[in-house]
Design an enzyme around this catalytic site. Structure first.
Site, mmCIF file in Angstrom:
data_model
loop_
_atom_site.group_PDB
_atom_site.id
_atom_site.type_symbol
_atom_site.label_atom_id
_atom_site.label_comp_id
_atom_site.label_asym_id
_atom_site.label_seq_id
_atom_site.Cartn_x
_atom_site.Cartn_y
_atom_site.Cartn_z
ATOM 1 N N TYR A 140 -5.965 7.312 3.519
ATOM 2 C CA TYR A 140 -6.155 6.196 2.593
ATOM 3 C C TYR A 140 -5.483 4.919 3.093
ATOM 4 O O TYR A 140 -6.113 3.851 3.171
ATOM 5 C CB TYR A 140 -5.634 6.533 1.184
ATOM 6 C CG TYR A 140 -5.429 5.269 0.394
ATOM 7 C CD1 TYR A 140 -6.524 4.608 -0.155
ATOM 8 C CD2 TYR A 140 -4.180 4.663 0.297
ATOM 9 C CE1 TYR A 140 -6.376 3.392 -0.812
ATOM 10 C CE2 TYR A 140 -4.024 3.461 -0.358
ATOM 11 C CZ TYR A 140 -5.118 2.831 -0.906
ATOM 12 O OH TYR A 140 -4.968 1.641 -1.529
ATOM 13 N N ASP A 146 -9.427 6.152 -2.629
ATOM 14 C CA ASP A 146 -8.265 6.570 -3.394
ATOM 15 C C ASP A 146 -8.783 7.240 -4.671
ATOM 16 O O ASP A 146 -9.973 7.495 -4.802
ATOM 17 C CB ASP A 146 -7.368 5.373 -3.711
ATOM 18 C CG ASP A 146 -7.957 4.532 -4.815
ATOM 19 O OD1 ASP A 146 -9.204 4.432 -4.871
ATOM 20 O OD2 ASP A 146 -7.218 3.983 -5.631
ATOM 21 N N GLU A 150 0.823 -1.214 0.000
ATOM 22 C CA GLU A 150 0.000 0.000 0.000
ATOM 23 C C GLU A 150 0.857 1.265 0.000
ATOM 24 O O GLU A 150 0.526 2.244 -0.648
ATOM 25 C CB GLU A 150 -0.962 0.003 1.180
ATOM 26 C CG GLU A 150 -2.089 -1.026 1.071
ATOM 27 C CD GLU A 150 -2.988 -0.792 -0.132
ATOM 28 O OE1 GLU A 150 -2.989 0.316 -0.693
ATOM 29 O OE2 GLU A 150 -3.694 -1.737 -0.514
#
Length: 352
Positions: free
Chosen positions: A125, A143, A43
């Site tokens: 996020y 996102d 991520e």
DNA sequence: GACCCGTGGGG
DNA sequence: TCCCCAAGGGT
């Protein structure tokens, strides 16, 4: 046209079961997630970065540092060098800080969105995505893909960035209690493969029947403000070579390319009158100009070759790096290109 | 909210 | 070629 949130959720998850992208950091739909370390690592790498660019870096990091304790124990310079070329180098600095923070608490990530959010490098996020994907928390993941999908689904006319509030509120109405990780990844896959920024494939979209934006021009959403032109800066970099080695420095920890190994340069100030003097009194020869685009300006970097015969009075701290291992120096792309340019120039001299 | 912070690929 | 854009965060 309008549909219940449950209708949309079911349609999307059913589509995901058949059409999920297979990615190295992902488990198939409906199966247990990868461990939190892998989810987090991917991520962070995926922040503002395409899956294709991330894949080789993810493999390299996982191979070299299989567990978060391994990463936490790594040398700063080794991690920065391994990140070289991926961009946004503050991510690498935060990655290491986060790894050490997690290792210090026994190697286990916080299992909640709020706990994750407190770690370095995890913003709104990333905290939500790790919570949803790795821990199954019903966190709302927003996102750029989700932003686009939701803005179209609800035909949100308000322009970004002000629209983020409404987009998040709309996204929250969709977030499921079951399979929140799959749902988040399904939204992102839909945005990446069907509901694309340009030329969305509405005929293939599982949510087409529920999409208000589709009846208008879906490409209009989300409405974005005009983008400012990128200014052009210029600067000089110094190529000093002796005994098959080139002189490199490590840049300060913050700012552009912070913490990265680099060629000495003049600071490439906005007006092109960089204030750093050459590290040696001449003579210097102009090798060529490398133009490079950064996120918010373009740079014309003039590459200067030291053509004198006395490097013993170098005025900078740095290190001599073997030319035959220059690819291992961990230079960010700008300086990697400059180095290739300098070495190609030498090749021509020898050939001539 | 505005600005800073990389890079490579696609239309 | 040029412009847009991508699984954003920190200040």
């Amino acid at each position: 046209m309008d549909a219940s949130a449950e209708t949309v959720r079911s349609a999307l998850l059913a589509w995901y079961d058949d059409h999920a992208r297979r990615l190295p950091w992902r488990s198939p739909p409906g199966s247990p997630p990868p461990d939190p370390y892998r989810v987090w690592l991917s991520e962070v790498m995926l922040q503002q970065t395409t899956t294709a660019a991330v894949a080789p870096y993810y493999a390299k990091f996982l191979d070299r540092w299989p567990r978060i304790e391994d990463l936490a124990a790594a040398e700063d310079g080794d991690v920065m060098a391994a990140w070289a070329g991926l961009g946004y180098y503050a991510r690498a600095r935060n990655l290491l800080a986060c790894a050490r923070a997690v290792a210090a608490r026994g190697g286990a990530f916080p299992a909640t969105e709020a706990g994750l959010r407190a770690l370095p490098g995890l913003g709104t996020y990333t905290a939500a995505s790790v919570a949803a994907i790795a821990f199954g928390e019903a966190a709302t993941v927003v996102d750029a893909n989700v932003e686009r999908v939701v803005a179209r689904l609800f035909a949100i006319e308000e322009p970004l960035p002000a629209a983020r509030k409404a987009i998040r509120a709309a996204a929250e109405t969709l977030t499921p209690d079951e399979r929140p990780g799959d749902f988040a990844q399904a939204m992102m896959d839909l945005g990446a493969t069907i509901c694309t920024a340009r030329s969305p494939r509405c005929l293939l979209c599982p949510l087409a029947d529920y999409c208000r934006g589709r009846t208008q021009e879906p490409e209009r959403f989300p409405v974005k403000p005009a983008r400012k032109a990128r200014p052009l800066r210029s600067g000089r970099a110094w190529w000093v070579e002796a005994g098959g080695k080139v002189f490199l420095v490590t840049r300060p920890g913050k700012g552009m390319l912070g913490g990265m190994r680099a060629l000495p340069d003049d600071g490439w100030s906005a007006r092109g009158d960089g204030d750093h003097l050459p590290p040696l009194d001449g003579p210097w020869r102009h090798l060529g100009t490398v133009r490079h685009g950064f996120s918010h300006f373009d740079l014309d970097l003039q590459l200067m070759l030291y053509s004198g015969d006395n490097c013993s009075r170098l005025s900078l701290n740095g290190e001599w790096w073997p030319l035959d291992r220059i690819d291992d120096a961990g230079l960010p792309t700008l300086f990697a290109r400059a180095a290739r340019f300098a070495l190609a120039d030498q090749g021509e001299d020898q050939g001539a």
